[in-house]
Motif scaffolding. Structure first.
Motif, PDB file in Angstrom:
ATOM      1  N   ASP A  85       0.915  -1.421  -0.115  1.00  0.00           N
ATOM      2  CA  ASP A  85       0.014  -0.411  -0.467  1.00  0.00           C
ATOM      3  C   ASP A  85       0.805   1.204   0.170  1.00  0.00           C
ATOM      4  OD1 ASP A  85      -2.278  -1.592   0.136  1.00  0.00           O
ATOM      5  OD2 ASP A  85      -2.393  -1.173   1.857  1.00  0.00           O
ATOM      6  N   ALA A  86       1.809   1.679   0.999  1.00  0.00           N
ATOM      7  CA  ALA A  86       2.399   2.738   0.999  1.00  0.00           C
ATOM      8  C   ALA A  86       3.697   2.642  -0.294  1.00  0.00           C
ATOM      9  CB  ALA A  86       4.313   2.399   2.375  1.00  0.00           C
ATOM     10  N   CYS A  87       4.041   1.302  -1.014  1.00  0.00           N
ATOM     11  CA  CYS A  87       4.453   1.986  -2.445  1.00  0.00           C
ATOM     12  C   CYS A  87       3.834   2.043  -3.893  1.00  0.00           C
ATOM     13  CB  CYS A  87       4.745   0.059  -3.224  1.00  0.00           C
ATOM     14  SG  CYS A  87       6.784  -0.671  -2.132  1.00  0.00           S
ATOM     15  N   LEU A  88       2.661   1.652  -3.333  1.00  0.00           N
ATOM     16  CA  LEU A  88       1.389   2.326  -4.398  1.00  0.00           C
ATOM     17  C   LEU A  88       1.236   4.027  -4.229  1.00  0.00           C
ATOM     18  CD1 LEU A  88      -0.111   1.424  -6.679  1.00  0.00           C
ATOM     19  CD2 LEU A  88      -2.385   1.001  -5.403  1.00  0.00           C
ATOM     20  N   GLU A  89       0.411   3.883  -3.173  1.00  0.00           N
ATOM     21  CA  GLU A  89       0.406   5.490  -2.487  1.00  0.00           C
ATOM     22  C   GLU A  89       1.716   6.374  -3.084  1.00  0.00           C
ATOM     23  OE1 GLU A  89      -0.283   8.208   1.147  1.00  0.00           O
ATOM     24  OE2 GLU A  89       0.636   6.181   1.433  1.00  0.00           O
ATOM     25  N   ALA A  90       2.806   5.983  -3.043  1.00  0.00           N
ATOM     26  CA  ALA A  90       4.132   6.489  -3.785  1.00  0.00           C
ATOM     27  C   ALA A  90       4.262   6.979  -5.242  1.00  0.00           C
ATOM     28  CB  ALA A  90       5.706   5.980  -2.858  1.00  0.00           C
ATOM     29  N   ILE A  91       3.907   5.477  -5.471  1.00  0.00           N
ATOM     30  CA  ILE A  91       3.874   5.150  -6.638  1.00  0.00           C
ATOM     31  C   ILE A  91       3.245   6.058  -7.790  1.00  0.00           C
ATOM     32  CG2 ILE A  91       3.091   3.650  -9.294  1.00  0.00           C
ATOM     33  CD1 ILE A  91       4.290   1.565  -7.531  1.00  0.00           C
ATOM     34  N   GLU A  92       1.664   6.282  -7.096  1.00  0.00           N
ATOM     35  CA  GLU A  92       0.655   7.193  -7.512  1.00  0.00           C
ATOM     36  C   GLU A  92       0.493   8.657  -6.895  1.00  0.00           C
ATOM     37  OE1 GLU A  92      -2.988   5.667  -5.979  1.00  0.00           O
ATOM     38  OE2 GLU A  92      -3.213   4.048  -6.875  1.00  0.00           O
ATOM     39  N   ALA A  93       1.652   9.100  -5.791  1.00  0.00           N
ATOM     40  CA  ALA A  93       2.428  10.896  -5.982  1.00  0.00           C
ATOM     41  C   ALA A  93       2.964  10.619  -6.688  1.00  0.00           C
ATOM     42  CB  ALA A  93       2.524  11.145  -4.518  1.00  0.00           C
ATOM     43  N   SER A  94       4.461   9.662  -7.673  1.00  0.00           N
ATOM     44  CA  SER A  94       5.928  10.055  -8.202  1.00  0.00           C
ATOM     45  C   SER A  94       4.494  10.636  -9.447  1.00  0.00           C
ATOM     46  CB  SER A  94       5.717   9.117  -8.239  1.00  0.00           C
ATOM     47  OG  SER A  94       7.086   8.869  -7.636  1.00  0.00           O
ATOM     48  N   HIS A  95       3.509   9.563 -10.528  1.00  0.00           N
ATOM     49  CA  HIS A  95       2.818   9.810 -11.385  1.00  0.00           C
ATOM     50  C   HIS A  95       2.592  11.579 -10.764  1.00  0.00           C
ATOM     51  CE1 HIS A  95       2.042   5.773 -12.710  1.00  0.00           C
ATOM     52  NE2 HIS A  95       3.835   5.222 -12.063  1.00  0.00           N
ATOM     53  N   ALA A  96       1.771  12.021 -10.397  1.00  0.00           N
ATOM     54  CA  ALA A  96       1.659  12.677 -10.039  1.00  0.00           C
ATOM     55  C   ALA A  96       1.763  13.963 -10.677  1.00  0.00           C
ATOM     56  CB  ALA A  96       0.127  13.059  -8.838  1.00  0.00           C
ATOM     57  N   GLN A  97       3.151  13.818  -9.556  1.00  0.00           N
ATOM     58  CA  GLN A  97       4.153  14.590  -9.859  1.00  0.00           C
ATOM     59  C   GLN A  97       5.110  14.999 -10.817  1.00  0.00           C
ATOM     60  OE1 GLN A  97       5.463  17.115  -7.638  1.00  0.00           O
ATOM     61  NE2 GLN A  97       3.069  17.025  -7.218  1.00  0.00           N
ATOM     62  N   GLY A  98       5.037  13.840 -11.999  1.00  0.00           N
ATOM     63  CA  GLY A  98       5.269  14.136 -13.545  1.00  0.00           C
ATOM     64  C   GLY A  98       6.702  13.126 -13.354  1.00  0.00           C
ATOM     65  N   LYS A  99       6.396  12.218 -12.913  1.00  0.00           N
ATOM     66  CA  LYS A  99       7.861  11.173 -12.698  1.00  0.00           C
ATOM     67  C   LYS A  99       6.913  10.017 -13.841  1.00  0.00           C
ATOM     68  CE  LYS A  99      10.024  13.452  -9.547  1.00  0.00           C
ATOM     69  NZ  LYS A  99      11.590  13.379 -10.437  1.00  0.00           N
ATOM     70  N   TYR A 106       6.947  -2.211  -5.545  1.00  0.00           N
ATOM     71  CA  TYR A 106       5.994  -2.779  -4.866  1.00  0.00           C
ATOM     72  C   TYR A 106       5.413  -4.036  -6.014  1.00  0.00           C
ATOM     73  CZ  TYR A 106       0.792  -2.030  -6.331  1.00  0.00           C
ATOM     74  OH  TYR A 106      -0.764  -2.503  -6.621  1.00  0.00           O
ATOM     75  N   ALA A 107       6.498  -4.227  -6.574  1.00  0.00           N
ATOM     76  CA  ALA A 107       5.877  -5.856  -7.388  1.00  0.00           C
ATOM     77  C   ALA A 107       6.160  -6.934  -6.596  1.00  0.00           C
ATOM     78  CB  ALA A 107       6.387  -6.095  -8.373  1.00  0.00           C
ATOM     79  N   GLU A 108       7.373  -6.626  -5.476  1.00  0.00           N
ATOM     80  CA  GLU A 108       7.400  -8.143  -4.401  1.00  0.00           C
ATOM     81  C   GLU A 108       6.981  -7.557  -3.374  1.00  0.00           C
ATOM     82  OE1 GLU A 108      11.388  -8.586  -1.757  1.00  0.00           O
ATOM     83  OE2 GLU A 108      11.387  -6.811  -2.875  1.00  0.00           O
ATOM     84  N   ALA A 109       6.598  -6.264  -3.559  1.00  0.00           N
ATOM     85  CA  ALA A 109       5.156  -6.727  -1.517  1.00  0.00           C
ATOM     86  C   ALA A 109       3.810  -7.634  -1.931  1.00  0.00           C
ATOM     87  CB  ALA A 109       5.428  -5.016  -1.510  1.00  0.00           C
TER      88      ALA A 109
END
Length: 644
Positions: free
Chosen positions: A275-289, A507-510
């Motif tokens: 859940d923490a990984c996905l939250e960080a991924i979605e925030a990264s995408h929102a910031q243009g990463k 994320y994939a591993e977790a």
């Protein structure tokens, strides 16, 4: 009153850190007597903020980061002198050679000059005093407090990775503390993890967004994405076998009979990490990463296979690019470039040492890269049916031709192992007869190739540093570095502490360990593979693998994920920690292997040799650093790590 205040401050610091180190006199900062001055205004306070940053471990520093040289990815030249002295310069290499000890621990960060407790102490001083700065704008105060909370969490986490259970130093002890107060305890792992993630969550609230960081003046400072990614990694470690139900450390209890490692496996920790990984991924995408994927202008008219290779290299080396989440700014990339690059032109005697390939990839790592079909070479149908795998260490009698000339010098011969490999292999590994695009020769027409045999351009040179395996770490050498007869130039880039591909793989591993859906597990890994020019995991294993069912089982997917991490993140300091958190320390009991670099003919050169001179035996104790013995005499409440 001023004299008394200075004296009180000195006592305050001494009491607080006697508990952690018998060398406490060595860790009093030079500016203790001027704490009041350090916070007299916003300019002085900002300098102290940067001082808190100065304790960051030098991630990516070959000489000072154990993860860069302490895994099975690379090895270093090793010399046993007649005097009995061992010539091993890198701390990480000393660890892999079994030289860790309790008298003077290798790469010790518990006490001495590199003590992270000193950084934590200064973070606490900052947090205690920043409220007294009257001319500081409130939004800056909140941001600075958040940054220092993050740093305090980061330093605790860095210690946890090395030592396991650690004391929690949330505040510095007051000058009135008695002897019992300063005899602190190591806290159970779950408590340490909860403390670290709690601090990070507090910090995230007031940290700036990634897009608000001003590259020219603030690059390298932490933002929300950095903090969210660190939180995800901390939780991933907490869920991993080393920290989650590890009965190997059942005997690690303190004198209050507290169990320092949780003995019961908790599968829900993987769900929390996912859940923490996905939250960080979605925030990264929102910031243009996004995954780095751009064509280098110099290669606009070059073949696609070469563009793929340089794109992958530049995902690491193109400074402050779209994939980078946190770049390290506190180590010398010139030293990294020197040891990662391979000589591809004749150099003057005074320039030879400027390009060394001394950071030498092992044959084990070379074998890990996939085939051109995107599956392990040992289970690739073509490699098995055509005998390539069985003969992988033999010289192919047919010279390079056709499309092979983009990887291997036209008309030259090398071993089967170097043919029909995935693009990341050719982007990452410099090998004998392999094409080396870049270094000032930036088109295929002008590109040089490597010659690793004895006395050849890339190979052994008497009296000079050189690759001990016959390979070079091409991936970590910037495409625009240059080599000439009498000079070299190095392009600066911040070392990738975190990049988006790493977060995808976490994320994939977790998610796999949490029994998540296979489609979601493969989603982000397939994006990484697509950037590398490979088909998706399910398609690749279905079409090309002798074990197509691997994608349908949790164990099989785990094997794939671990291999993807080893390949995608090679040379980035991740595998050192992965080996530990996965409880795979036995890997170190296999000797690192390479070619016979003293061979001056192909038949002599392509002979596999073990590269470790001494016998070593790694066991459970080697998952963590020992605490220096002298510290245990100072604080009787500290428990030594298991086996030391």
């Amino acid at each position: 009153m001023k004299t008394k205040r200075i004296k009180d401050t000195l006592i305050y610091i001494l009491v607080a850190f006697t508990v952690l180190s018998c060398d406490y006199l060595d860790v009093i900062p030079d500016n203790v007597a001027t704490i009041d001055y350090a916070f007299k205004n916003s300019i002085a306070a900002e300098k102290y903020l940067y001082g808190c940053y100065s304790y960051r471990p030098a991630i990516g520093d070959i000489q000072n980061d154990p993860a860069m040289t302490g895994s099975d990815e690379t090895t270093q030249r090793y010399v046993q002198l007649e005097s009995g002295t061992r010539f091993v310069t890198w701390g990480g290499t000393r660890i892999t050679r079994g030289l860790q000890n309790t008298n003077e621990p290798v790469m010790n960060t518990w006490d001495g000059n590199r003590s992270l407790w000193v950084g934590i102490r200064d973070c606490n001083i900052f947090l205690e005093n920043i409220g007294n700065v009257r001319d500081l704008m409130e939004h800056n105060r909140r941001r600075w407090i958040a940054e220092v909370k993050f740093l305090k969490a980061y330093y605790h986490y860095s210690l946890m990775k090395r030592y396991g259970p650690i004391p929690i130093v949330d505040v510095n002890l007051p000058i009135s503390a008695n002897v019992q107060d300063v005899q602190v305890y190591r806290e159970p792992i779950d408590d340490v993890v909860n403390y670290i993630t709690g601090l990070i969550e507090e910090a995230i609230v007031d940290l700036p967004e990634a897009k608000e960081i001003v590259e020219g003046t603030e690059a390298g400072r932490v933002d929300k994405l950095v903090a969210m990614t660190l939180k995800a990694e901390v939780l991933l470690f907490a869920a991993s076998p080393l920290f989650n139900g590890n009965t190997d450390f059942s005997g690690m209890k303190d004198n209050k009979d507290r169990q320092l490692f949780p003995q019961n496996y908790d599968p829900n920790k993987w769900k929390i990490a996912a859940d923490a990984c996905l939250e960080a991924i979605e925030a990264s995408h929102a910031q243009g990463k996004r995954l780095y994927n751009q064509v280098e202008p110099l290669l606009i008219n070059e073949p696609e296979v070469l563009k793929l290779q340089i794109n992958y290299r530049q995902a690491i080396c193109d400074r402050w690019n779209s994939e980078l989440i946190w770049g390290g700014t506190n180590n010398d990339c010139g030293i990294l470039a020197r040891d990662a690059s391979t000589r591809i032109v004749r150099m003057s005697p005074t320039t030879l040492s400027a390009v060394t390939s001394e950071w030498s990839p092992t044959l084990g790592l070379v074998n890990k890269y996939y085939s051109s079909n995107g599956v392990p070479i040992e289970e690739d149908k073509d490699w098995q049916a055509k005998g390539w795998y069985q003969n992988r260490h033999s010289i192919r009698p047919v010279p390079s031709s056709g499309d092979e000339i983009y990887y291997i010098k036209e008309g030259e011969k090398t071993v089967y192992l170097h043919y029909n490999r995935e693009p990341r292999f050719y982007a990452s590994i410099a090998f004998d007869k392999g094409i080396y695009l870049g270094a000032g020769y930036n088109t295929f027409k002008d590109a040089k190739h490597c010659e690793f045999m004895d006395t050849q351009i890339s190979g052994f040179q008497a009296g000079e540093a050189n690759s001990i395996t016959g390979y070079g770490a091409k991936k970590m050498s910037h495409f625009k570095n240059t080599q000439q007869y009498d000079r070299t130039t190095w392009e600066y880039f911040p070392f990738p502490i975190y990049r988006l591909a790493d977060l995808y793989l976490m994320y994939a591993e977790a998610l796999n360990e949490a029994d998540g859906p296979a489609e979601e597990i493969f989603k982000y890994m397939d994006m990484i593979r697509a950037r590398a020019g490979l088909e998706g995991i399910v398609d690749s294993w279905t079409k090309y693998s002798t074990n197509p069912e691997k994608v349908n089982t949790k164990d099989g997917r785990r094997n794939i994920i671990h291999r993807e991490r080893a390949i995608e993140l090679a040379f980035e300091g991740k595998r050192f920690w992965d080996i530990r958190r996965w409880k795979e320390i036995d890997i170190y009991n296999s000797d690192p292997l390479g070619w016979n670099i003293m061979g001056d003919t192909p038949e002599d050169f392509y002979v596999i040799l073990p590269l470790r001179n001494e016998s070593v035996r790694f066991t459970v104790k080697d998952y963590f650093w020992p605490i220096k013995e002298s510290n245990l005499f100072v604080n009787k409440n500290l428990v030594q790590n298991y086996g030391w």
